[in-house]
Design a protein around this motif. Structure first.
Motif, PDB file in Angstrom:
ATOM      1  N   UNK A 113      59.424 -36.868   4.251  1.00  0.00           N
ATOM      2  CA  UNK A 113      60.162 -37.633   5.255  1.00  0.00           C
ATOM      3  C   UNK A 113      61.010 -38.636   4.484  1.00  0.00           C
ATOM      4  N   UNK A 114      62.322 -38.382   4.437  1.00  0.00           N
ATOM      5  CA  UNK A 114      63.230 -39.138   3.576  1.00  0.00           C
ATOM      6  C   UNK A 114      62.707 -39.091   2.142  1.00  0.00           C
ATOM      7  N   UNK A 115      62.335 -40.225   1.579  1.00  0.00           N
ATOM      8  CA  UNK A 115      61.865 -40.216   0.197  1.00  0.00           C
ATOM      9  C   UNK A 115      60.342 -40.340   0.083  1.00  0.00           C
ATOM     10  N   UNK A 116      59.632 -40.172   1.191  1.00  0.00           N
ATOM     11  CA  UNK A 116      58.172 -40.225   1.183  1.00  0.00           C
ATOM     12  C   UNK A 116      57.647 -38.790   1.148  1.00  0.00           C
ATOM     13  N   UNK A 117      56.770 -38.514   0.183  1.00  0.00           N
ATOM     14  CA  UNK A 117      56.250 -37.157  -0.003  1.00  0.00           C
ATOM     15  C   UNK A 117      54.731 -37.178   0.099  1.00  0.00           C
ATOM     16  N   UNK A 118      54.197 -36.226   0.847  1.00  0.00           N
ATOM     17  CA  UNK A 118      52.750 -36.059   0.995  1.00  0.00           C
ATOM     18  C   UNK A 118      52.411 -34.631   0.573  1.00  0.00           C
ATOM     19  N   UNK A 119      51.438 -34.478  -0.316  1.00  0.00           N
ATOM     20  CA  UNK A 119      51.043 -33.155  -0.783  1.00  0.00           C
ATOM     21  C   UNK A 119      49.575 -32.933  -0.452  1.00  0.00           C
ATOM     22  N   UNK A 120      49.279 -31.770   0.079  1.00  0.00           N
ATOM     23  CA  UNK A 120      47.913 -31.407   0.431  1.00  0.00           C
ATOM     24  C   UNK A 120      47.605 -30.061  -0.204  1.00  0.00           C
ATOM     25  N   UNK A 121      46.414 -29.943  -0.774  1.00  0.00           N
ATOM     26  CA  UNK A 121      45.985 -28.711  -1.417  1.00  0.00           C
ATOM     27  C   UNK A 121      44.887 -28.080  -0.574  1.00  0.00           C
ATOM     28  N   UNK A 122      45.065 -26.815  -0.217  1.00  0.00           N
ATOM     29  CA  UNK A 122      44.079 -26.072   0.554  1.00  0.00           C
ATOM     30  C   UNK A 122      43.420 -25.034  -0.362  1.00  0.00           C
ATOM     31  N   UNK A 123      42.115 -24.898  -0.240  1.00  0.00           N
ATOM     32  CA  UNK A 123      41.361 -23.926  -1.018  1.00  0.00           C
ATOM     33  C   UNK A 123      40.748 -22.928  -0.038  1.00  0.00           C
ATOM     34  N   UNK A 124      40.875 -21.641  -0.373  1.00  0.00           N
ATOM     35  CA  UNK A 124      40.343 -20.582   0.499  1.00  0.00           C
ATOM     36  C   UNK A 124      38.817 -20.626   0.501  1.00  0.00           C
ATOM     37  N   UNK A 125      38.235 -20.529   1.692  1.00  0.00           N
ATOM     38  CA  UNK A 125      36.764 -20.470   1.804  1.00  0.00           C
ATOM     39  C   UNK A 125      36.271 -19.072   1.590  1.00  0.00           C
TER      40      UNK A 125
END
Length: 125
Positions: A113-125
């Motif tokens: 969002x504009x210059x704000x970055x959010x990263x999320x990592x998902x791992x397969x169950x």
């Protein structure tokens, strides 16, 4: 929840944000692909979202905060997709997301969002 008369709305907003972060800390994600057609379902105790789209074709979606938008997903690598979002009304930050499947079978979701970055990592169950 009962609020003390001196509690401000800013405090409530902070409390609600903390609850949302806690509730969304372990989402379940289901992704189905049929050629260029995708179905993505993300479920948390607070909210469940579903999107269906075809890569390269505009589709209706909502931003993370619920604003309606038009989105366009495209491939930017063999296992990485980018999606630009355009608000249907009003003003707000320029938003987008990318999803990348790694060689370790992990999914990296990056929201901007504009210059704000959010990263999320998902791992397969």
């Amino acid at each position: 929840m009962f609020l003390h008369p001196t509690t401000s709305f800013a405090d409530v907003s902070l409390l609600l944000r903390k609850i949302a972060v806690t509730a969304a800390s372990n989402p379940s994600v289901e992704i189905k692909q049929d050629g260029e057609n995708f179905y993505i379902r993300t479920a948390t105790p607070v909210r469940t979202t579903e999107i269906r789209f075809r890569v390269g074709e505009e589709f209706d979606e909502q931003t993370v905060d619920g604003r309606p938008c038009k989105s366009l997903a495209r491939w930017i690598g063999e296992n990485k997709m980018e999606c630009e979002q355009k608000l249907l009304k009003g003003e707000g930050p320029k938003t987008s997301w990318t999803r990348e499947l790694t060689s370790n079978d992990e999914l990296i979701l990056t929201m901007t969002a504009n210059n704000v970055v959010c990263t999320r990592l998902y791992v397969r169950n």
